[in-house]
Scaffold this motif. Structure first.
Motif, short mmCIF file in Angstrom:
data_model
loop_
_atom_site.label_atom_id
_atom_site.label_comp_id
_atom_site.label_asym_id
_atom_site.label_seq_id
_atom_site.Cartn_x
_atom_site.Cartn_y
_atom_site.Cartn_z
N ILE A 214 -1.93 5.55 -7.74
CA ILE A 214 -1.28 4.48 -6.97
C ILE A 214 -0.13 5.04 -6.15
O ILE A 214 0.07 4.67 -4.99
CB ILE A 214 -0.78 3.36 -7.89
N GLU A 215 0.63 5.98 -6.72
CA GLU A 215 1.74 6.59 -5.98
C GLU A 215 1.23 7.35 -4.76
O GLU A 215 1.83 7.29 -3.68
CB GLU A 215 2.52 7.51 -6.90
N THR B 102 -1.56 6.84 -3.09
CA THR B 102 -2.07 5.88 -2.12
C THR B 102 -0.92 5.19 -1.40
O THR B 102 -0.98 4.96 -0.19
CB THR B 102 -2.97 4.84 -2.81
N THR B 103 0.14 4.89 -2.12
CA THR B 103 1.34 4.30 -1.53
C THR B 103 1.92 5.22 -0.46
O THR B 103 2.32 4.77 0.61
CB THR B 103 2.39 4.03 -2.62
N GLN C 36 3.46 1.44 2.21
CA GLN C 36 3.99 0.23 1.57
C GLN C 36 3.74 0.34 0.08
O GLN C 36 2.69 0.82 -0.34
CB GLN C 36 3.31 -1.02 2.13
N VAL C 37 4.72 -0.10 -0.71
CA VAL C 37 4.60 0.03 -2.16
C VAL C 37 3.39 -0.75 -2.66
O VAL C 37 3.21 -1.93 -2.35
CB VAL C 37 5.88 -0.46 -2.86
N LEU C 38 2.56 -0.07 -3.43
CA LEU C 38 1.38 -0.68 -4.03
C LEU C 38 1.55 -0.69 -5.55
O LEU C 38 2.18 0.20 -6.11
CB LEU C 38 0.12 0.10 -3.64
N LYS C 39 0.96 -1.68 -6.17
CA LYS C 39 1.05 -1.80 -7.62
C LYS C 39 -0.35 -1.86 -8.21
O LYS C 39 -1.31 -2.21 -7.55
CB LYS C 39 1.83 -3.06 -8.00
#
Length: 268
Positions: free
Chosen positions: A9-10, A12-13, A18-21
């Motif tokens: 996820i980090e 890809t962010t 944009q911050v993804l969760k």
């Protein structure tokens, strides 16, 4: 290299900007999920859509881990081909495969068959690598790998068949993981339609998908989907040999910038 959900996820962010969760059962059915399609278009075209404040990734629907590949300790230097062109495998990197099978109406021939092979097959596309640049960077960094009016060899989307070009010219996004405390580079691995690509005459390692000035957003999307298709996110741990500040892209002013702007490309 071991990649858990948080590190995926980090990475890809870092590419998405944009911050993804991470989405799980506790998140709730009303959560806004980032689709693979929206991620690909955003990172390729470079335009920012009006995404929700909080975006989530459903790991099972976004990634296709059965096609992940660890190139970090690659020892086999045998040459191979994809799309009838030399494919230099990204030694030192780890590929997180994206779920793109069955995504396009023309089928999956562009990907070629599964598994390791040295030869190319009919209908598959060559491999290229695509970095993304930060807004406000100067010169060559500002215009490569996204559409724009001041592209170096013509307006369009740039990529390279040699990951060393993408890495050395600092097109890779960088980030420091909150989970591991280590720093990483990330780049997209793509297939490119040879019928839609131009090869730059003076720099053969630059490939261009032309997007004419004045192209509508709808038409631009169509061009992208027919021309260049990311199928993996490549990640590499930054070592002492890798220069440049983490989280920023480093640019270099050159004296021949005006000459660079006159480079031309030919259909390849």
């Amino acid at each position: 290299m071991y990649l858990d959900t948080i590190l995926k996820i980090e990475a890809t962010t870092a590419l998405f900007g944009q911050v993804l969760k991470n989405y799980d059962e506790k998140t709730g059915e009303t959560a806004d999920l980032l689709s693979v399609g929206d991620f690909l278009l955003s990172t390729i075209i470079g335009t920012r859509q009006a995404f929700a404040t909080e975006l989530f990734i459903d790991e099972e629907k976004f990634f296709d881990s059965q096609y992940d590949y660890d190139f970090t300790d690659l020892s086999d230097s045998a040459e191979c081909e994809r799309g009838d062109e030399l494919y230099k495998r990204p030694k030192g990197w780890y590929r997180m495969a994206l779920k793109v099978k069955g995504k396009y109406p023309d089928g999956d021939t562009w990907l070629g068959p599964d598994g390791w092979r040295r030869h190319s097959v009919a209908g598959e596309w060559p491999v290229c690598f695509h970095g993304t640049s930060v807004d406000g960077a100067r010169g060559i960094i500002k215009t490569h790998y996204r559409t724009g009016p001041r592209a170096e060899h013509g307006r369009g989307i740039y990529s390279t068949p040699d990951i060393r070009v993408a890495e050395e010219e600092k097109y890779a996004k960088t980030f420091t993981s909150k989970k591991t405390g280590k720093s990483y580079k990330v780049i997209l691995q793509n297939r490119i339609n040879p019928e839609m690509r131009e090869i730059c005459e003076r720099k053969k390692d630059y490939w261009l998908v032309p997007v004419p000035e004045g192209t509508s957003a709808k038409r631009e999307r169509e061009i992208v989907e027919r021309s260049i298709r990311p199928y993996g996110i490549l990640i590499k741990e930054i070592t002492d040999d890798d220069a440049g500040p983490v989280g920023l892209l480093e640019t270099k002013e050159t004296n021949n910038q005006e000459e660079n702007l006159s480079w031309t490309c030919q259909i390849g």
